[in-house]
Write a protein that holds these residues in place. Sequence first.
Motif, mmCIF file in Angstrom:
data_model
loop_
_atom_site.group_PDB
_atom_site.id
_atom_site.type_symbol
_atom_site.label_atom_id
_atom_site.label_comp_id
_atom_site.label_asym_id
_atom_site.label_seq_id
_atom_site.Cartn_x
_atom_site.Cartn_y
_atom_site.Cartn_z
ATOM 1 N N ALA A 1 0.839 -1.207 0.000
ATOM 2 C CA ALA A 1 0.000 0.000 0.000
ATOM 3 C C ALA A 1 0.870 1.251 0.000
ATOM 4 O O ALA A 1 0.644 2.180 -0.786
ATOM 5 C CB ALA A 1 -0.942 -0.012 1.200
ATOM 6 N N VAL A 2 1.874 1.286 0.855
ATOM 7 C CA VAL A 2 2.739 2.466 0.954
ATOM 8 C C VAL A 2 3.489 2.701 -0.351
ATOM 9 O O VAL A 2 3.582 3.831 -0.832
ATOM 10 C CB VAL A 2 3.722 2.327 2.146
ATOM 11 C CG1 VAL A 2 4.813 3.389 2.097
ATOM 12 C CG2 VAL A 2 2.965 2.400 3.475
ATOM 13 N N ARG A 3 4.015 1.656 -0.940
ATOM 14 C CA ARG A 3 4.844 1.827 -2.141
ATOM 15 C C ARG A 3 4.054 1.951 -3.428
ATOM 16 O O ARG A 3 4.498 2.616 -4.356
ATOM 17 C CB ARG A 3 5.825 0.656 -2.287
ATOM 18 C CG ARG A 3 7.080 0.890 -1.492
ATOM 19 C CD ARG A 3 8.246 0.042 -1.899
ATOM 20 N NE ARG A 3 8.504 0.044 -3.314
ATOM 21 C CZ ARG A 3 8.749 -1.051 -4.015
ATOM 22 N NH1 ARG A 3 8.779 -2.229 -3.454
ATOM 23 N NH2 ARG A 3 8.992 -0.973 -5.296
ATOM 24 N N ASN A 4 2.905 1.289 -3.515
ATOM 25 C CA ASN A 4 2.247 1.182 -4.816
ATOM 26 C C ASN A 4 0.826 1.708 -4.880
ATOM 27 O O ASN A 4 0.229 1.687 -5.954
ATOM 28 C CB ASN A 4 2.234 -0.283 -5.272
ATOM 29 C CG ASN A 4 3.624 -0.863 -5.372
ATOM 30 O OD1 ASN A 4 4.575 -0.172 -5.713
ATOM 31 N ND2 ASN A 4 3.754 -2.129 -5.056
ATOM 32 N N MET B 1 11.005 13.185 11.527
ATOM 33 C CA MET B 1 10.329 12.006 12.087
ATOM 34 C C MET B 1 11.316 10.943 12.541
ATOM 35 O O MET B 1 11.072 10.240 13.521
ATOM 36 C CB MET B 1 9.363 11.398 11.059
ATOM 37 C CG MET B 1 8.099 12.190 10.857
ATOM 38 S SD MET B 1 6.995 11.399 9.647
ATOM 39 C CE MET B 1 6.609 9.844 10.485
ATOM 40 N N THR B 2 12.427 10.811 11.847
ATOM 41 C CA THR B 2 13.401 9.776 12.174
ATOM 42 C C THR B 2 14.283 10.186 13.346
ATOM 43 O O THR B 2 14.541 9.383 14.239
ATOM 44 C CB THR B 2 14.262 9.457 10.937
ATOM 45 O OG1 THR B 2 13.385 9.074 9.870
ATOM 46 C CG2 THR B 2 15.239 8.332 11.212
ATOM 47 N N VAL C 1 7.262 7.626 5.670
ATOM 48 C CA VAL C 1 8.408 7.773 6.574
ATOM 49 C C VAL C 1 8.289 6.796 7.742
ATOM 50 O O VAL C 1 9.264 6.126 8.105
ATOM 51 C CB VAL C 1 8.544 9.232 7.069
ATOM 52 C CG1 VAL C 1 9.639 9.342 8.129
ATOM 53 C CG2 VAL C 1 8.827 10.167 5.900
ATOM 54 N N ALA C 2 7.114 6.696 8.326
ATOM 55 C CA ALA C 2 6.918 5.795 9.460
ATOM 56 C C ALA C 2 7.170 4.347 9.064
ATOM 57 O O ALA C 2 7.862 3.602 9.769
ATOM 58 C CB ALA C 2 5.504 5.962 10.028
ATOM 59 N N TYR D 1 8.954 3.101 6.594
ATOM 60 C CA TYR D 1 10.342 2.778 6.276
ATOM 61 C C TYR D 1 11.263 2.933 7.472
ATOM 62 O O TYR D 1 12.347 2.343 7.498
ATOM 63 C CB TYR D 1 10.802 3.494 5.002
ATOM 64 C CG TYR D 1 10.290 2.684 3.839
ATOM 65 C CD1 TYR D 1 10.992 1.580 3.382
ATOM 66 C CD2 TYR D 1 9.041 2.928 3.278
ATOM 67 C CE1 TYR D 1 10.502 0.769 2.375
ATOM 68 C CE2 TYR D 1 8.538 2.122 2.266
ATOM 69 C CZ TYR D 1 9.269 1.039 1.825
ATOM 70 O OH TYR D 1 8.783 0.225 0.842
ATOM 71 N N ASN D 2 10.843 3.651 8.494
ATOM 72 C CA ASN D 2 11.557 3.576 9.767
ATOM 73 C C ASN D 2 11.379 2.177 10.343
ATOM 74 O O ASN D 2 12.331 1.591 10.853
ATOM 75 C CB ASN D 2 11.067 4.651 10.746
ATOM 76 C CG ASN D 2 11.921 5.888 10.690
ATOM 77 O OD1 ASN D 2 13.059 5.879 11.127
ATOM 78 N ND2 ASN D 2 11.373 6.961 10.137
ATOM 79 N N MET D 3 10.177 1.626 10.247
ATOM 80 C CA MET D 3 9.935 0.264 10.715
ATOM 81 C C MET D 3 10.819 -0.727 9.936
ATOM 82 O O MET D 3 11.488 -1.569 10.532
ATOM 83 C CB MET D 3 8.462 -0.103 10.537
ATOM 84 C CG MET D 3 8.140 -1.544 10.899
ATOM 85 S SD MET D 3 6.430 -2.005 10.523
ATOM 86 C CE MET D 3 6.493 -2.136 8.726
ATOM 87 N N VAL D 4 10.809 -0.601 8.617
ATOM 88 C CA VAL D 4 11.604 -1.514 7.783
ATOM 89 C C VAL D 4 13.074 -1.432 8.159
ATOM 90 O O VAL D 4 13.722 -2.453 8.431
ATOM 91 C CB VAL D 4 11.427 -1.185 6.280
ATOM 92 C CG1 VAL D 4 12.397 -2.004 5.428
ATOM 93 C CG2 VAL D 4 9.996 -1.414 5.828
ATOM 94 N N SER D 5 13.614 -0.235 8.175
ATOM 95 C CA SER D 5 15.056 -0.100 8.406
ATOM 96 C C SER D 5 15.448 -0.544 9.807
ATOM 97 O O SER D 5 16.502 -1.150 9.999
ATOM 98 C CB SER D 5 15.520 1.333 8.132
ATOM 99 O OG SER D 5 14.910 2.249 8.995
ATOM 100 N N ARG D 6 14.602 -0.296 10.775
ATOM 101 C CA ARG D 6 14.941 -0.697 12.145
ATOM 102 C C ARG D 6 14.891 -2.206 12.310
ATOM 103 O O ARG D 6 15.710 -2.781 13.043
ATOM 104 C CB ARG D 6 14.051 0.040 13.141
ATOM 105 C CG ARG D 6 14.453 1.507 13.167
ATOM 106 C CD ARG D 6 13.562 2.380 13.963
ATOM 107 N NE ARG D 6 14.042 3.754 13.829
ATOM 108 C CZ ARG D 6 13.486 4.781 14.412
ATOM 109 N NH1 ARG D 6 12.424 4.619 15.187
ATOM 110 N NH2 ARG D 6 13.977 5.981 14.233
ATOM 111 N N LEU D 7 13.990 -2.876 11.630
ATOM 112 C CA LEU D 7 13.978 -4.339 11.659
ATOM 113 C C LEU D 7 15.250 -4.879 11.000
ATOM 114 O O LEU D 7 15.907 -5.773 11.536
ATOM 115 C CB LEU D 7 12.745 -4.889 10.946
ATOM 116 C CG LEU D 7 12.704 -6.419 10.908
ATOM 117 C CD1 LEU D 7 11.418 -6.942 11.505
ATOM 118 C CD2 LEU D 7 12.904 -6.934 9.505
#
Length: 175
Positions: A56-59, A128-129, A158-159, A161-167
């Motif tokens: 949803a976020v990307r597409n 945000m980050t 932003v929220a 991809y913060n989740m993605v990068s932190r995982l």
Amino acid sequence: MSISKIRVPLVQPGTRPELAEVEDRIMQERGRISLLYQVLLNSGSIASGWERMLTAVRNQTSVPADLRELMILRVAVLNGANFEFEAHVPHAERAGITNEKIDALRVASPPDVFTSSEQLVLELADTMTREIVVPDTLMSRLRQRFDPQGIVEVVATVAAYNMVSRLLVALNVEH
């Protein structure tokens, strides 16, 4: 960092019948089951929800691809998520982002090579980050550029991809 340093086992596609449905959805949407999804498949419900939300976020938003990819790359830089950065460089290039701009995202204070809209979403990503709280002054400027749907979508990008990068960072997922 090598694959052996990843903190959970990789789930090889096709080895767990209970994951067949989610693997099929990932394949349909992404065309492959990447290293990230091989990690996420350790929890079928997380992998499933992750795939739906990130799709949803990307597409499925109104955010222009170039702005979206700039935010994603910047968040990856700020969080030290090299895997995410490298995974999104081709998407950024396809969205028309120049190598000069991609390289500029890697520095603490990017040089003045960005348009005003790009600067605005990068400021949102940084705020945000790094600080989490978005000041009213920044939100006011976002309202001048985006309608309510657009604001929700850039903030969600932003929220997410913060989740993605932190995982990725927490589980040592790197190329």
